[in-house]
Write an enzyme that holds these catalytic residues in place. Structure first.
Site, PDB file in Angstrom:
ATOM      1  N   ASN A 177     -15.016   1.894   1.569  1.00 26.79           N
ATOM      2  CA  ASN A 177     -13.555   1.921   1.622  1.00 26.79           C
ATOM      3  C   ASN A 177     -13.021   2.935   2.635  1.00 26.79           C
ATOM      4  O   ASN A 177     -11.821   3.066   2.795  1.00 26.79           O
ATOM      5  CB  ASN A 177     -12.961   2.231   0.240  1.00 26.79           C
ATOM      6  CG  ASN A 177     -13.001   3.709  -0.086  1.00 26.79           C
ATOM      7  OD1 ASN A 177     -14.027   4.375   0.096  1.00 26.79           O
ATOM      8  ND2 ASN A 177     -11.896   4.250  -0.565  1.00 26.79           N
ATOM      9  N   SER A 206       0.813  -1.214   0.000  1.00 23.29           N
ATOM     10  CA  SER A 206       0.000   0.000   0.000  1.00 23.29           C
ATOM     11  C   SER A 206       0.849   1.268   0.000  1.00 23.29           C
ATOM     12  O   SER A 206       1.797   1.411   0.786  1.00 23.29           O
ATOM     13  CB  SER A 206      -0.931   0.021   1.218  1.00 23.29           C
ATOM     14  OG  SER A 206      -1.657   1.235   1.252  1.00 23.29           O
ATOM     15  N   LYS A 237     -13.751  -4.672   1.546  1.00 29.13           N
ATOM     16  CA  LYS A 237     -14.644  -3.546   1.269  1.00 29.13           C
ATOM     17  C   LYS A 237     -16.124  -3.876   1.415  1.00 29.13           C
ATOM     18  O   LYS A 237     -16.945  -2.972   1.617  1.00 29.13           O
ATOM     19  CB  LYS A 237     -14.366  -2.988  -0.135  1.00 29.13           C
ATOM     20  CG  LYS A 237     -12.994  -2.340  -0.258  1.00 29.13           C
ATOM     21  CD  LYS A 237     -12.794  -1.697  -1.617  1.00 29.13           C
ATOM     22  CE  LYS A 237     -11.409  -1.056  -1.707  1.00 29.13           C
ATOM     23  NZ  LYS A 237     -11.217  -0.322  -2.971  1.00 29.13           N
ATOM     24  N   ASP A 285     -14.030   5.760  -3.177  1.00 32.43           N
ATOM     25  CA  ASP A 285     -13.527   5.182  -4.426  1.00 32.43           C
ATOM     26  C   ASP A 285     -14.243   5.759  -5.640  1.00 32.43           C
ATOM     27  O   ASP A 285     -13.624   6.032  -6.670  1.00 32.43           O
ATOM     28  CB  ASP A 285     -13.693   3.664  -4.425  1.00 32.43           C
ATOM     29  CG  ASP A 285     -12.564   2.933  -3.712  1.00 32.43           C
ATOM     30  OD1 ASP A 285     -11.479   3.522  -3.545  1.00 32.43           O
ATOM     31  OD2 ASP A 285     -12.768   1.768  -3.325  1.00 32.43           O
ATOM     32  N   TYR A 308      -1.820  -0.218  -8.981  1.00 35.44           N
ATOM     33  CA  TYR A 308      -0.733   0.770  -8.900  1.00 35.44           C
ATOM     34  C   TYR A 308       0.589   0.173  -8.430  1.00 35.44           C
ATOM     35  O   TYR A 308       1.557   0.899  -8.230  1.00 35.44           O
ATOM     36  CB  TYR A 308      -1.128   1.937  -7.982  1.00 35.44           C
ATOM     37  CG  TYR A 308      -1.455   1.537  -6.557  1.00 35.44           C
ATOM     38  CD1 TYR A 308      -0.443   1.402  -5.608  1.00 35.44           C
ATOM     39  CD2 TYR A 308      -2.754   1.302  -6.165  1.00 35.44           C
ATOM     40  CE1 TYR A 308      -0.730   1.039  -4.301  1.00 35.44           C
ATOM     41  CE2 TYR A 308      -3.051   0.948  -4.865  1.00 35.44           C
ATOM     42  CZ  TYR A 308      -2.044   0.809  -3.940  1.00 35.44           C
ATOM     43  OH  TYR A 308      -2.341   0.444  -2.656  1.00 35.44           O
ATOM     44  N   GLY A 321     -15.586  -7.021  -7.636  1.00 37.25           N
ATOM     45  CA  GLY A 321     -15.297  -6.823  -6.223  1.00 37.25           C
ATOM     46  C   GLY A 321     -15.760  -5.477  -5.708  1.00 37.25           C
ATOM     47  O   GLY A 321     -16.567  -4.770  -6.340  1.00 37.25           O
ATOM     48  N   GLY A 322     -15.217  -5.108  -4.530  1.00 39.28           N
ATOM     49  CA  GLY A 322     -15.628  -3.863  -3.894  1.00 39.28           C
ATOM     50  C   GLY A 322     -15.330  -2.644  -4.733  1.00 39.28           C
ATOM     51  O   GLY A 322     -16.152  -1.716  -4.823  1.00 39.28           O
ATOM     52  N   ALA A 323     -14.158  -2.601  -5.354  1.00 41.46           N
ATOM     53  CA  ALA A 323     -13.820  -1.456  -6.204  1.00 41.46           C
ATOM     54  C   ALA A 323     -14.738  -1.400  -7.418  1.00 41.46           C
ATOM     55  O   ALA A 323     -15.150  -0.320  -7.852  1.00 41.46           O
ATOM     56  CB  ALA A 323     -12.360  -1.535  -6.648  1.00 41.46           C
ATOM     57  N   SER A 369      -0.767   4.203   0.448  1.00 46.32           N
ATOM     58  CA  SER A 369      -1.589   5.191   1.143  1.00 46.32           C
ATOM     59  C   SER A 369      -0.836   5.930   2.250  1.00 46.32           C
ATOM     60  O   SER A 369      -1.005   7.147   2.393  1.00 46.32           O
ATOM     61  CB  SER A 369      -2.849   4.526   1.704  1.00 46.32           C
ATOM     62  OG  SER A 369      -3.709   4.124   0.655  1.00 46.32           O
ATOM     63  N   GLY A 406      -3.081   3.634 -11.968  1.00 51.99           N
ATOM     64  CA  GLY A 406      -3.681   3.429 -10.665  1.00 51.99           C
ATOM     65  C   GLY A 406      -3.492   4.558  -9.681  1.00 51.99           C
ATOM     66  O   GLY A 406      -4.266   4.680  -8.717  1.00 51.99           O
TER      67      GLY A 406
END
Length: 274
Positions: free
Chosen positions: A91, A18, A70, A107, A217, A131-133, A20, A238
């Site tokens: 998210n 990650s 998520k 997102d 990403y 999926g969640g994204a 982030s 990404g």
């Protein structure tokens, strides 16, 4: 930084990749905010214990959520914005001292930012993944009134369930099916991520003006984006969605707007960290 600082974090399984923390801590330093942002490995079996522990920590401001949590995190949060019904994935979770955990989704907004910036006006989109994204991206595409949406999925019943959940008319094809002509192709899966199989697609059906958007990403230059550039197609990597959704979450956690005028410097930092 000390353990007594207010903090937010990102959770996932895996989480080592990650970026982030680099993003949020860059902004915190730029704005001279006394707080920090971390990453924490949380397995699916550990979600309940994680939230129990964090809710007892007065310094915890909340968390971002990545694969594979998520959808599962919705069981632990309040949902005043109706995210469950509108998107079906969260998210970003904010902690209110003495109050409930509030779940939302940044997102969708993060995904949209580069398309709005570039004034994208396509009519046909293909979304890879369920999926969640993918749920947030499908919601975002619907908000643009894209009339022709195709979901490409391993499990086509899951793709149809996504369309039905959003009340969206579209179609679902298998991962082995030929790619239809589209103005926008979005990969929302982990295929192409470091340690995962590549996403191998024949991009020949895409018209010359198409955009290929890969939310992976790590690495930033995926095989999908490389193939798109070889075709001369427009690409979005990404970091576009990652930075966009992070900026929205940053405001939620730290009550400050991310200094987006520093995006070029931030991208250079993120690329140097690869």
């Amino acid at each position: 930084m000390t353990d007594s600082l207010p903090y937010a974090e990102v959770i996932g399984d895996p989480i080592a990749h990650s970026k982030s923390p680099l993003i949020h801590n860059f902004w915190l330093n730029a704005l001279d905010i006394e707080a920090e942002y971390r990453k924490t490995h949380v397995t699916p079996d550990g979600l309940a214990a994680y939230f129990l522990a964090r809710r007892a920590d007065p310094d915890w401001l909340g968390c971002n959520v990545t694969l594979p949590h998520k959808i599962a995190v919705m069981d632990y949060t309040d949902d005043p914005g109706g995210v469950r019904e509108r998107i079906g994935a969260m998210n970003t979770i904010a902690s209110e001292t003495g109050g409930p955990l509030i779940g939302t989704n940044t997102d969708a907004g993060g995904f949209l930012q580069p398309l709005l910036r570039d004034k994208w006006k396509g009519r046909r989109a293909v979304l890879i993944g369920t999926g969640g994204a993918a749920r947030a991206i499908l919601f975002a595409l619907a908000s643009l009134d894209v009339p022709d949406i195709t979901i490409m999925a391993r499990d086509q019943s899951k793709g149809q369930a996504l369309l039905d959940h959003g009340g969206i008319k579209g179609r679902v094809i298998g991962m082995g099916d030929a790619l239809p002509a589209a103005d926008l192709l979005v990969n929302s899966t982990s295929l192409g991520m470091a340690g995962q199989p590549p996403l191998e697609l024949d991009l020949a059906p895409l018209p010359d003006g198409a955009t290929v958007y890969d939310i992976v990403y790590a690495p930033l230059e995926t095989a999908l984006l490389g193939a798109a550039r070889a075709r001369g197609l427009k690409t979005l990597d990404g970091l576009e969605m990652l930075i966009g959704q992070a900026a929205l979450a940053f405001d939620i956690f730290f009550d400050a707007q991310a200094p987006r005028e520093l995006d070029e410097e931030l991208r250079a930092l993120l690329l140097a960290a690869d």
